[in-house]
Scaffold this motif. Structure first.
Motif, PDB file in Angstrom:
ATOM      1  N   LYS A 125       0.855  -1.188   0.000  1.00 54.58           N
ATOM      2  CA  LYS A 125       0.000   0.000   0.000  1.00 54.58           C
ATOM      3  C   LYS A 125       0.890   1.237   0.000  1.00 54.58           C
ATOM      4  N   VAL A 126       0.327   2.343  -0.490  1.00 57.08           N
ATOM      5  CA  VAL A 126       1.003   3.634  -0.389  1.00 57.08           C
ATOM      6  C   VAL A 126       0.115   4.583   0.407  1.00 57.08           C
ATOM      7  N   ILE A 127       0.690   5.180   1.443  1.00 55.07           N
ATOM      8  CA  ILE A 127       0.003   6.227   2.205  1.00 55.07           C
ATOM      9  C   ILE A 127       0.688   7.544   1.871  1.00 55.07           C
ATOM     10  N   VAL A 128      -0.022   8.377   1.139  1.00 51.90           N
ATOM     11  CA  VAL A 128       0.510   9.651   0.655  1.00 51.90           C
ATOM     12  C   VAL A 128       0.104  10.757   1.629  1.00 51.90           C
ATOM     13  N   VAL A 129       1.084  11.509   2.091  1.00 53.13           N
ATOM     14  CA  VAL A 129       0.812  12.591   3.038  1.00 53.13           C
ATOM     15  C   VAL A 129       1.028  13.937   2.338  1.00 53.13           C
ATOM     16  N   ASP A 130      -0.068  14.583   1.994  1.00 50.09           N
ATOM     17  CA  ASP A 130      -0.077  15.891   1.351  1.00 50.09           C
ATOM     18  C   ASP A 130       0.904  15.973   0.179  1.00 50.09           C
ATOM     19  N   ALA A 131       0.654  15.142  -0.825  1.00 51.99           N
ATOM     20  CA  ALA A 131       1.491  15.123  -2.029  1.00 51.99           C
ATOM     21  C   ALA A 131       0.613  14.947  -3.260  1.00 51.99           C
ATOM     22  N   LEU A 132       1.112  15.433  -4.386  1.00 50.02           N
ATOM     23  CA  LEU A 132       0.382  15.387  -5.646  1.00 50.02           C
ATOM     24  C   LEU A 132       1.192  14.630  -6.698  1.00 50.02           C
ATOM     25  N   PRO A 133       0.523  14.084  -7.704  1.00 50.07           N
ATOM     26  CA  PRO A 133       1.237  13.435  -8.804  1.00 50.07           C
ATOM     27  C   PRO A 133       2.090  14.404  -9.619  1.00 50.07           C
ATOM     28  N   SER A 134       1.711  15.686  -9.650  1.00 48.12           N
ATOM     29  CA  SER A 134       2.486  16.665 -10.408  1.00 48.12           C
ATOM     30  C   SER A 134       2.489  18.011  -9.692  1.00 48.12           C
TER      31      SER A 134
END
Length: 278
Positions: A125-134
């Motif tokens: 799993k990936v837990i993304v903390v306040d990040a965008l793809p671009s």
């Protein structure tokens, strides 16, 4: 003659060790036992940004905490910085034989997690903390990745900026990224201690990275923990637009938190992370 041979051998050994340290894309500390969790910090931050998180997670998980080259006390590497980090992490996972680790990544670290997940399914799993793809598309109208280059007036200005002006910029940035005042001096310190070339060219690598199409290849679960301060509903629209090609993901908004959610809403943040890891 034997003395000369010995000195030559020592010199060769030291030179090899220095070369290896210069080429190392990151340092990792491992804490706890259990299912593996990779923790990637944001830009300029060291792995210490995860100290409170690791203190709790290491009770049940094996935490691999990264500090990237050019930040903290980790020596800088030659550009392209971000691709080397991504490739180094893939090698690290293979060499340590980690079985489907979960990625927790803040900011730059979250984008890095998405990039890794888009190139392989050997993660849980990936837990993304306040990040965008671009990030580039967020900051620039008519954004095109191929137009982002290292040699540009803004980068040259940053490279030449004197210490006092750079510190003022760092203080202003920290105040916008974190609402918890007692944490801001640490953010400023990390920015000031960062290798200047890494600060400039590494961020160029991040701006150039555009995963808006590639996230469609991700097949594992993705959870996004997103800040709403100071943009509110506009932030939510930005997330929906940038993640629209990701087949399935969960997003939870940290109301009243700025970019460093783990500092502004620590209890909420830990609760969400623990739930997602279960």
């Amino acid at each position: 003659m034997n003395t000369l041979k010995t000195l030559f051998f020592i010199g060769l050994l030291v030179g090899t060790q220095l070369l290896q340290s210069q080429n190392k894309a990151f340092e990792v500390t491992v804490t706890g036992k259990g299912a593996p969790v990779l923790l990637f910090p944001g830009f300029t931050c060291t792995g210490a940004v995860w100290d409170d998180t690791v203190a709790e997670l290491s009770k049940n998980y094996e935490c691999h905490v990264f500090t990237f080259a050019g930040f903290g006390k980790v020596p800088a590497i030659e550009k392209p910085w971000l691709p080397k980090i991504k490739e180094g992490i893939q090698t690290y996972i293979a060499s340590t034989k980690l079985d489907k680790p979960t990625i927790i990544g803040h900011s730059l670290g979250g984008a890095l997690g998405l990039w890794l997940a888009s190139e392989g399914s050997n993660f849980k799993k990936v837990i993304v903390v306040d990040a965008l793809p671009s990030v580039g598309a967020l900051m620039m109208p008519n954004f095109k990745s191929e137009n982002i280059v290292y040699d540009n007036p803004y980068n040259n200005q940053l490279l030449e900026m004197e210490g006092e002006a750079f510190e003022k910029m760092a203080i202003q940035m920290a105040s916008g990224m974190c609402l918890t005042e007692e944490k801001r001096p640490q953010l400023v310190d990390w920015i000031l201690k960062a290798d200047r070339a890494t600060y400039v060219y590494g961020y160029t690598d991040l701006l150039k990275l555009d995963l808006r199409e590639d996230i469609a290849k991700i097949t594992i679960p993705v959870t996004v923990l997103a800040a709403t301060h100071p943009y509110g509903e506009m932030a939510k629209k930005t997330y929906e637009e940038q993640y629209k090609n990701l087949k399935k993901y969960d997003i939870m908004y940290a109301e009243g938190a700025a970019h460093f959610i783990m500092y502004d809403k620590p209890e909420w943040f830990l609760s969400q992370v623990k739930t997602e890891l279960k």
